[in-house]
Write a protein that holds these residues in place. Structure first.
Motif, PDB file in Angstrom:
ATOM      1  N   GLY A  50      -8.011 -28.250 -20.423  1.00  0.00           N
ATOM      2  CA  GLY A  50      -7.161 -27.836 -21.237  1.00  0.00           C
ATOM      3  C   GLY A  50      -7.512 -26.528 -22.333  1.00  0.00           C
ATOM      4  O   GLY A  50      -6.969 -25.459 -22.458  1.00  0.00           O
ATOM      5  N   HIS A  51      -8.928 -26.573 -22.166  1.00  0.00           N
ATOM      6  CA  HIS A  51      -9.502 -25.297 -23.165  1.00  0.00           C
ATOM      7  C   HIS A  51      -9.536 -24.010 -22.109  1.00  0.00           C
ATOM      8  O   HIS A  51      -9.108 -22.987 -22.576  1.00  0.00           O
ATOM      9  N   HIS A  52      -9.757 -24.251 -20.935  1.00  0.00           N
ATOM     10  CA  HIS A  52      -9.954 -23.114 -20.041  1.00  0.00           C
ATOM     11  C   HIS A  52      -8.401 -22.627 -19.462  1.00  0.00           C
ATOM     12  O   HIS A  52      -8.328 -21.548 -18.903  1.00  0.00           O
ATOM     13  N   THR A  53      -7.525 -23.385 -19.858  1.00  0.00           N
ATOM     14  CA  THR A  53      -5.958 -23.048 -19.310  1.00  0.00           C
ATOM     15  C   THR A  53      -5.211 -22.805 -20.558  1.00  0.00           C
ATOM     16  O   THR A  53      -3.635 -22.688 -20.341  1.00  0.00           O
ATOM     17  N   GLY A  54      -5.662 -22.611 -21.816  1.00  0.00           N
ATOM     18  CA  GLY A  54      -4.769 -22.319 -23.001  1.00  0.00           C
ATOM     19  C   GLY A  54      -3.871 -23.558 -23.412  1.00  0.00           C
ATOM     20  O   GLY A  54      -2.922 -23.413 -23.984  1.00  0.00           O
ATOM     21  N   ALA A 104      -4.004 -27.562 -15.353  1.00  0.00           N
ATOM     22  CA  ALA A 104      -4.203 -26.876 -14.012  1.00  0.00           C
ATOM     23  C   ALA A 104      -2.659 -27.018 -13.393  1.00  0.00           C
ATOM     24  O   ALA A 104      -2.102 -28.004 -13.322  1.00  0.00           O
ATOM     25  N   ASP A 105      -2.511 -25.815 -12.830  1.00  0.00           N
ATOM     26  CA  ASP A 105      -1.389 -25.630 -11.977  1.00  0.00           C
ATOM     27  C   ASP A 105      -1.545 -26.476 -10.615  1.00  0.00           C
ATOM     28  O   ASP A 105      -0.495 -26.897 -10.179  1.00  0.00           O
ATOM     29  N   GLY A 119      -2.700 -15.877 -10.419  1.00  0.00           N
ATOM     30  CA  GLY A 119      -2.602 -16.292 -11.591  1.00  0.00           C
ATOM     31  C   GLY A 119      -2.422 -17.962 -11.823  1.00  0.00           C
ATOM     32  O   GLY A 119      -2.709 -18.435 -12.833  1.00  0.00           O
ATOM     33  N   ASP A 120      -2.503 -18.674 -10.578  1.00  0.00           N
ATOM     34  CA  ASP A 120      -2.564 -20.064 -10.877  1.00  0.00           C
ATOM     35  C   ASP A 120      -3.921 -20.310 -11.144  1.00  0.00           C
ATOM     36  O   ASP A 120      -4.928 -20.272 -10.615  1.00  0.00           O
ATOM     37  N   HIS A 121      -3.907 -21.413 -12.183  1.00  0.00           N
ATOM     38  CA  HIS A 121      -5.203 -22.050 -12.517  1.00  0.00           C
ATOM     39  C   HIS A 121      -5.375 -23.432 -11.375  1.00  0.00           C
ATOM     40  O   HIS A 121      -4.400 -24.310 -11.495  1.00  0.00           O
ATOM     41  N   VAL A 122      -6.654 -23.333 -10.776  1.00  0.00           N
ATOM     42  CA  VAL A 122      -6.653 -24.198  -9.616  1.00  0.00           C
ATOM     43  C   VAL A 122      -7.867 -24.984  -9.737  1.00  0.00           C
ATOM     44  O   VAL A 122      -9.191 -24.335 -10.017  1.00  0.00           O
ATOM     45  N   LEU A 123      -7.807 -26.330  -9.973  1.00  0.00           N
ATOM     46  CA  LEU A 123      -8.881 -27.162 -10.381  1.00  0.00           C
ATOM     47  C   LEU A 123      -9.517 -27.740  -8.942  1.00  0.00           C
ATOM     48  O   LEU A 123      -8.750 -28.342  -8.181  1.00  0.00           O
ATOM     49  N   ALA A 134      -5.626 -33.750 -16.192  1.00  0.00           N
ATOM     50  CA  ALA A 134      -5.916 -32.279 -16.328  1.00  0.00           C
ATOM     51  C   ALA A 134      -4.724 -31.617 -15.784  1.00  0.00           C
ATOM     52  O   ALA A 134      -5.121 -30.234 -15.892  1.00  0.00           O
ATOM     53  N   ALA A 135      -3.831 -32.059 -14.920  1.00  0.00           N
ATOM     54  CA  ALA A 135      -3.027 -31.127 -14.566  1.00  0.00           C
ATOM     55  C   ALA A 135      -1.859 -31.082 -15.324  1.00  0.00           C
ATOM     56  O   ALA A 135      -1.447 -32.024 -16.348  1.00  0.00           O
ATOM     57  N   ARG A 136      -1.049 -29.738 -15.203  1.00  0.00           N
ATOM     58  CA  ARG A 136       0.117 -29.665 -16.282  1.00  0.00           C
ATOM     59  C   ARG A 136       1.233 -30.528 -15.539  1.00  0.00           C
ATOM     60  O   ARG A 136       1.336 -30.596 -14.453  1.00  0.00           O
ATOM     61  N   PRO A 137       2.138 -31.009 -16.492  1.00  0.00           N
ATOM     62  CA  PRO A 137       3.480 -31.631 -15.827  1.00  0.00           C
ATOM     63  C   PRO A 137       4.159 -30.479 -14.889  1.00  0.00           C
ATOM     64  O   PRO A 137       4.262 -29.178 -15.467  1.00  0.00           O
ATOM     65  N   GLY A 138       4.521 -30.958 -13.652  1.00  0.00           N
ATOM     66  CA  GLY A 138       5.182 -30.095 -12.782  1.00  0.00           C
ATOM     67  C   GLY A 138       4.130 -29.428 -11.854  1.00  0.00           C
ATOM     68  O   GLY A 138       4.643 -28.617 -10.885  1.00  0.00           O
ATOM     69  N   GLY A 139       2.897 -29.783 -11.945  1.00  0.00           N
ATOM     70  CA  GLY A 139       1.807 -29.299 -11.132  1.00  0.00           C
ATOM     71  C   GLY A 139       1.737 -29.751  -9.904  1.00  0.00           C
ATOM     72  O   GLY A 139       2.450 -30.625  -9.412  1.00  0.00           O
ATOM     73  N   THR A 140       0.675 -29.405  -9.184  1.00  0.00           N
ATOM     74  CA  THR A 140       0.628 -30.065  -7.892  1.00  0.00           C
ATOM     75  C   THR A 140      -0.868 -30.685  -7.693  1.00  0.00           C
ATOM     76  O   THR A 140      -1.703 -29.992  -7.955  1.00  0.00           O
ATOM     77  N   LEU A 141      -0.778 -31.647  -6.980  1.00  0.00           N
ATOM     78  CA  LEU A 141      -1.938 -32.304  -6.637  1.00  0.00           C
ATOM     79  C   LEU A 141      -2.156 -32.385  -5.089  1.00  0.00           C
ATOM     80  O   LEU A 141      -1.128 -32.847  -4.574  1.00  0.00           O
TER      81      LEU A 141
END
Length: 329
Positions: A208-212, A216-217, A147-151, A234-241
């Motif tokens: 943002g469009h592709h992740t509602g 990106a997680d 379920g994670d959105h991965v960029l 493009a990353a969500r707050p709290g996500g991982t790079l």
């Protein structure tokens, strides 16, 4: 005597030449592998040109960090393998001394795993570096979950394609990033759930469009450099790079933007760990068996005598994002 590719000075592809060297006997705990094929990687080009992160001693430096072959001889005390076993190399940290650009090489027995039965020689030669890097960065480092959105940046390259396939195998949602709209259909066919072409779209807005609207997680940055700023947006707050590449040699600014967990990643931190390598090999075998993991190999396979041309193909971008393979004969 067996042939091996060496170079005596740093420079372009033409500095490489094929020489004969005595057949080395494997030391205690080592295996000698009769190489069948090896892949050309960006790190090989960096070593040859003198721009690699680690020093390369000259003359008669060797090249090659991946490949496949057959166990030819066992050193004293080596267990778990037998002559004739088809294997792939999982790490050659001293590539300048015993790299895979050769008819034979010796490595510690812990640095080989069984070749997946579903892969041909050319595919097996090109599978480990890309898939172990992508797996290590996404699964071991970032903890990717279903379920994670991965960029994924540089999605057309070997590691990018591997990351896309691995994300799908896990049940995550891979979003591929490319600089060229012409690559969109190719990346969708390769398994991307969505493609952002930065020559026509704003990265953060498209993600943002592709992740509602969430972002990106996980962001897998295989490029680095100033462009990382846009990835952070493009990353969500709290996500991982996870920064796992070096395609852009320009300085990468200090991460600034939403609060993120930022990791640097180099594949040797996991490919030298036998416990993680065992997990990687099991994941790879399962993916190959299911048809989920398959490297993209360039149609033209080079011979050992054509290694200079193989390097030119990679440098000039003539490989269309597919791995270049050289047969060790």
């Amino acid at each position: 005597m067996p042939r091996v590719v060496v170079f005596d000075e740093f420079g372009g592809p033409e500095v490489m030449h094929v020489v004969e060297e005595p057949l080395a006997e494997p030391a205690a705990g080592e295996v000698r592998v009769r190489m069948e094929a090896f892949a050309v990687n960006p790190l090989d080009l960096m070593m040859r040109s003198g721009t690699s992160p680690a020093p390369v001693p000259l003359p008669r430096a060797r090249l090659g960090v991946e490949g496949t072959g057959v166990v030819d001889a066992l050193g004293p005390g080596t267990t778990g393998l037998k002559t004739g076993d088809p294997v792939i190399l999982t790490a050659v940290p001293d590539a300048s001394a015993r790299g895979s650009y050769a008819e034979y090489t010796t490595v510690p027995a812990s640095r080989v795993v069984a070749r997946p039965a579903g892969l041909g020689v050319t595919e097996a030669a090109a599978v480990w570096v890309a898939y172990s890097t992508a797996y290590g960065a996404l699964v071991e480092k970032a903890g990717m979950r279903p379920g994670d959105h991965v960029l994924i940046t540089a999605a057309s390259g070997g590691v990018g394609r591997a990351a896309t396939q691995i994300a799908r195998q896990i049940g995550a949602v891979p979003i591929a990033v490319t600089r060229h709209s012409a690559r969109k259909d190719e990346l969708l066919a390769a398994g991307a759930a969505a493609v952002v072409a930065t020559d026509h779209a704003d990265l953060a807005e498209a993600v943002g469009h592709h992740t509602g609207g969430a972002g990106a997680d996980i962001v897998l940055d295989l490029v680095m450099g100033p462009g990382q700023r846009e990835l952070l947006k493009a990353a969500r707050p709290g996500g991982t790079l996870v920064a796992a590449g070096f395609l852009d040699p320009r300085p990468t600014p200090f991460p600034a933007g939403p609060p993120l967990t930022v990791f640097g990643y180099r594949s040797f931190e996991h490919t030298l760990d036998p416990v993680v390598v065992k997990r990687m090999a099991a994941f790879l075998n399962a993916g190959v068996r299911l048809g989920a993991l398959r490297p993209a190999v360039h149609d033209e396979v080079f011979s050992l005598d054509g290694v200079v041309e193989a390097h030119r193909h990679l440098e000039e971008g003539l490989h269309a994002g597919k791995k270049i393979v050289v047969t060790a004969s």
